[in-house]
Design a protein around this motif. Structure first.
Motif, PDB file in Angstrom:
ATOM      1  N   GLY A  35     -40.328 -33.207 -33.376  1.00  0.00           N
ATOM      2  CA  GLY A  35     -41.079 -33.196 -32.118  1.00  0.00           C
ATOM      3  C   GLY A  35     -42.079 -34.333 -32.088  1.00  0.00           C
ATOM      4  O   GLY A  35     -42.790 -34.557 -33.058  1.00  0.00           O
ATOM      5  N   ILE A  36     -42.097 -35.051 -30.978  1.00  0.00           N
ATOM      6  CA  ILE A  36     -43.048 -36.137 -30.807  1.00  0.00           C
ATOM      7  C   ILE A  36     -43.953 -35.837 -29.609  1.00  0.00           C
ATOM      8  O   ILE A  36     -43.545 -35.169 -28.662  1.00  0.00           O
ATOM      9  N   SER A  37     -45.160 -36.340 -29.666  1.00  0.00           N
ATOM     10  CA  SER A  37     -46.122 -36.114 -28.593  1.00  0.00           C
ATOM     11  C   SER A  37     -45.870 -37.081 -27.445  1.00  0.00           C
ATOM     12  O   SER A  37     -45.592 -38.252 -27.658  1.00  0.00           O
ATOM     13  N   ALA A  38     -45.973 -36.559 -26.242  1.00  0.00           N
ATOM     14  CA  ALA A  38     -45.843 -37.374 -25.031  1.00  0.00           C
ATOM     15  C   ALA A  38     -46.636 -36.676 -23.930  1.00  0.00           C
ATOM     16  O   ALA A  38     -47.209 -35.606 -24.157  1.00  0.00           O
ATOM     17  N   THR A  39     -46.650 -37.272 -22.768  1.00  0.00           N
ATOM     18  CA  THR A  39     -47.289 -36.650 -21.605  1.00  0.00           C
ATOM     19  C   THR A  39     -46.228 -36.464 -20.539  1.00  0.00           C
ATOM     20  O   THR A  39     -45.533 -37.418 -20.175  1.00  0.00           O
ATOM     21  N   LEU A  40     -46.086 -35.240 -20.067  1.00  0.00           N
ATOM     22  CA  LEU A  40     -45.146 -34.953 -18.995  1.00  0.00           C
ATOM     23  C   LEU A  40     -45.829 -35.311 -17.685  1.00  0.00           C
ATOM     24  O   LEU A  40     -46.781 -34.653 -17.264  1.00  0.00           O
ATOM     25  N   LEU A  41     -45.373 -36.400 -17.064  1.00  0.00           N
ATOM     26  CA  LEU A  41     -46.019 -36.910 -15.851  1.00  0.00           C
ATOM     27  C   LEU A  41     -45.441 -36.304 -14.584  1.00  0.00           C
ATOM     28  O   LEU A  41     -46.062 -36.358 -13.531  1.00  0.00           O
ATOM     29  N   SER A  42     -44.247 -35.728 -14.674  1.00  0.00           N
ATOM     30  CA  SER A  42     -43.607 -35.173 -13.485  1.00  0.00           C
ATOM     31  C   SER A  42     -43.881 -33.682 -13.350  1.00  0.00           C
ATOM     32  O   SER A  42     -43.197 -32.998 -12.608  1.00  0.00           O
ATOM     33  N   ALA A  43     -44.898 -33.185 -14.042  1.00  0.00           N
ATOM     34  CA  ALA A  43     -45.226 -31.764 -13.965  1.00  0.00           C
ATOM     35  C   ALA A  43     -46.015 -31.468 -12.698  1.00  0.00           C
ATOM     36  O   ALA A  43     -46.865 -32.261 -12.294  1.00  0.00           O
ATOM     37  N   PRO A  44     -45.744 -30.309 -12.081  1.00  0.00           N
ATOM     38  CA  PRO A  44     -46.559 -29.918 -10.932  1.00  0.00           C
ATOM     39  C   PRO A  44     -48.008 -29.746 -11.398  1.00  0.00           C
ATOM     40  O   PRO A  44     -48.262 -29.183 -12.446  1.00  0.00           O
ATOM     41  N   GLY A  45     -48.943 -30.248 -10.629  1.00  0.00           N
ATOM     42  CA  GLY A  45     -50.341 -30.108 -10.999  1.00  0.00           C
ATOM     43  C   GLY A  45     -50.881 -31.260 -11.819  1.00  0.00           C
ATOM     44  O   GLY A  45     -52.024 -31.244 -12.242  1.00  0.00           O
ATOM     45  N   GLY A  46     -50.065 -32.274 -12.062  1.00  0.00           N
ATOM     46  CA  GLY A  46     -50.547 -33.440 -12.783  1.00  0.00           C
ATOM     47  C   GLY A  46     -50.024 -33.539 -14.204  1.00  0.00           C
ATOM     48  O   GLY A  46     -49.265 -32.691 -14.655  1.00  0.00           O
TER      49      GLY A  46
END
Length: 164
Positions: A35-46
């Motif tokens: 598992g690698i860290s990332a940011t889910l940008l397409s999530a509802p709410g930001g």
């Protein structure tokens, strides 16, 4: 000795470039399975921090959204309570495109303007898209390159299995 011969044979006349590519892919596989860290940008709410992984067969991507984490740094293997996680699985054969950065002109897939150059958007069958942000260009490019190899492999393998 046999392993060294296989590594040399797999180099393909590139004078060591193949060895670097194998090393890159090997390290990526080790990291992505854990598992690698990332940011889910397409999530509802930001944007939402997440852990991205692949199953051991390298056939399915798993996204674990982490809604509330007291520690700002995400662990490699998360031990957050299940109530704080939202898990989504994506079979790799459903990925029909991988877009780097903000190449999706006019599309709002990259929601965070500061991360637009650092994102990868996965275009899925059915018109869905998943956008992930990475801390730097090297991690973004490595993720996109390696994932595209696994996606291509799955898209070739899946029709073969249907024929059998």
């Amino acid at each position: 000795q046999q392993q060294q011969q296989q590594q040399r044979a797999g180099g393909g006349g590139g004078g060591g470039g193949g060895g670097q590519a194998q090393h890159l892919v090997r390290n990526f596989v080790r990291g992505i399975v854990k598992g690698i860290s990332a940011t889910l940008l397409s999530a509802p709410g930001g944007p939402v921090p997440c852990v991205v992984s692949l199953d051991r067969g390298l056939k399915t991507m798993i996204l674990k959204r982490i809604w509330q984490v007291a520690n700002a740094e995400l662990p490699r293997e998360t031990s957050v309570h299940s109530s704080q996680l939202d898990r989504r699985t994506i079979p790799l054969e459903q990925v029909c495109g991988i877009v780097l950065g903000d190449d999706m002109l006019g599309d709002a897939a990259c929601l965070a303007a500061e991360a637009s150059d650092l994102c990868v958007t996965l275009l899925l069958e059915g018109g869905q898209a998943v956008t992930l942000g990475f801390p730097d260009l090297e991690e973004r490019d490595t993720f996109a390159l390696c994932l595209s190899m696994f996606v291509d492999g799955r898209r070739v393998e899946a029709p073969r299995r249907r024929q059998l």
